[in-house]
Structure formats: C-alpha cells, structure tokens
Write an enzyme that holds these catalytic residues in place. Sequence first.
Site, PDB file in Angstrom:
ATOM      1  CG  HIS A 113      -1.792   1.208   1.263  1.00  0.00           C
ATOM      2  ND1 HIS A 113      -2.905   1.335   0.448  1.00  0.00           N
ATOM      3  CD2 HIS A 113      -1.698   2.369   1.956  1.00  0.00           C
ATOM      4  CE1 HIS A 113      -3.462   2.512   0.663  1.00  0.00           C
ATOM      5  NE2 HIS A 113      -2.756   3.167   1.573  1.00  0.00           N
ATOM      6  CG  ASP A 149      -5.511  -0.417   2.322  1.00  0.00           C
ATOM      7  OD1 ASP A 149      -5.193  -1.408   1.634  1.00  0.00           O
ATOM      8  OD2 ASP A 149      -5.970   0.628   1.835  1.00  0.00           O
TER       9      ASP A 149
HETATM   10  C1  GRF Z   1       0.882   0.541  -6.202  1.00  0.00           C
HETATM   11  O1  GRF Z   1       1.065   1.881  -5.872  1.00  0.00           O
HETATM   12  C2  GRF Z   1       0.469  -0.243  -4.993  1.00  0.00           C
HETATM   13  O2  GRF Z   1       0.981   0.271  -3.807  1.00  0.00           O
HETATM   14  C3  GRF Z   1      -1.027  -0.069  -4.995  1.00  0.00           C
HETATM   15  O3  GRF Z   1      -1.400  -0.079  -6.345  1.00  0.00           O
HETATM   16  C4  GRF Z   1      -0.291   0.327  -7.143  1.00  0.00           C
HETATM   17  C5  GRF Z   1      -0.051  -0.782  -8.111  1.00  0.00           C
HETATM   18  O4  GRF Z   1       0.955  -0.477  -9.035  1.00  0.00           O
HETATM   19  N1  GRF Z   1      -1.651  -1.104  -4.208  1.00  0.00           N
HETATM   20  P1  GRF Z   1       1.553  -1.641  -9.941  1.00  0.00           P
HETATM   21  O5  GRF Z   1       0.380  -2.231 -10.705  1.00  0.00           O
HETATM   22  O6  GRF Z   1       2.208  -2.640  -9.054  1.00  0.00           O
HETATM   23  O7  GRF Z   1       2.508  -0.954 -10.855  1.00  0.00           O
END
Ligand code: GRF
Length: 202
Positions: A113, A149
């Site tokens: 997160h 979360d």
């Molecule tokens: C990331 O910022 C993650 O923290 C959140 O969603 C985004 C996903 O990015 N849960 P990616 O698809 O891994 O590039």
Amino acid sequence: MPETKKRIGILISGRGSNMLALADAVRDGRIPDADIALVISNVADAAGLTKAAARGIAIITLDHRGKTHEQHDQAMAAALREARVDVVCLAGYMRLLSPWFTNEFKGRVLNIHPSLLPAFPGLHGARDALSYGVKFTGCTVHLVDEHLDHGPILKQAVVPVFSNDTEDSLSARILVEEHRIYAEAVAMLLHSDWRIEGRSFK
Ligand code: GRF
C-alpha cells in the site's frame, strides 16, 4: 520428489510494476528458492498480464463481472490451489477480498500500500498524503485480513514529501521503495522464523 521451492501467486488489475519487481527478485535470488507460480488478473487487458507472459510466467484472467464477490474469490482460490501457491501477493489488485478468501488463505496473503499505514488507507495514498500536508509518507507491506489496508505490518519504508511534489512525482518516489520492500517482505514471510504478537510481527 517433494517440492522444495516456494510458490508465489500474484493478483493484479493494472500495470503490474510490483508484480515485475517480485519476479525480478525471484530471478535475482533476493527471494530465494521460490517461483512465481501464477499471475491472475481480474481485468483482461491489464498491462501487467502481457509483461508477465513475456517473462514466461503463467497468467490467467478471471473476470469478476457477472459473479458475486464470493463466486469470483472462489474461482481465484481454485486457480491458486491448483497452482499450489504458498503465498498470495496483491500487486495493484483493485478489489477488496471477501472474508471467505482471507480466511481460506489466512496469514498467506500480502498487500503493498502506498502510504505509512494506518495513515491514508484506500485508493489514493499518495494524493491523500499530499493534501494532508505530511512531510514524510511511504509504503507498507501488510498481511491482508477482512478489513481494508489493515492486517499486521511486515515492512514499511519512509519517503520524504517535497514542497513541489505532485501526486505523480510523489507516487514515483514511493514506488521505488514499494518494489524494494515488497521483495524483502515476501522473502521474510517465506524464509524467516517469525510470529505475530497482537498486531506485531516479531
Ligand atoms: C501501487 O502503488 C500499490 O501500492 C497499490 O497499487 C499500485 C499498483 O501499481 N496497491 P503496480 O500495478 O504494481 O505498478
């Protein structure tokens, strides 16, 4: 022959950069003795699916539309069980998991997160940190439970917020740390001795 390598399942909905960071960490031995067993996307045209396939990783799309929440989660659970996964990593998977799923894989589902939880849960961790005016934010890898979360925290990293930051510039700075600590957390979950006391990993 008993299986010696740990098997990682990854759920995505979008670009998949954390998924690729985990695949890189497996390839480079930063997550030792492990394989990415399966990447599941609930979105058929998720960019991450193409990137996973290009690495030779098994991919499937399970569209959540037209099913109840639990029916969809049961379909994912069946695929993950068939792939014999030891751990399930959410990597930009944009749906809440049902209590049924989190219970079925209790203690084996991780999420990344983009904030220092419990601050700024929800969809816009970086945007919310910027508008609040905090000077530091970061990212969190935590076990997934039935609340958003929320579960016990394995790793966090701190990132400074600069006065000229935009949501994009801050998100990009956080993402670098996400990629680093997600791999560290998965390696820890799979290969270290740990226990949970209350909410705390020891
Ligand atoms: C990331 O910022 C993650 O923290 C959140 O969603 C985004 C996903 O990015 N849960 P990616 O698809 O891994 O590039």
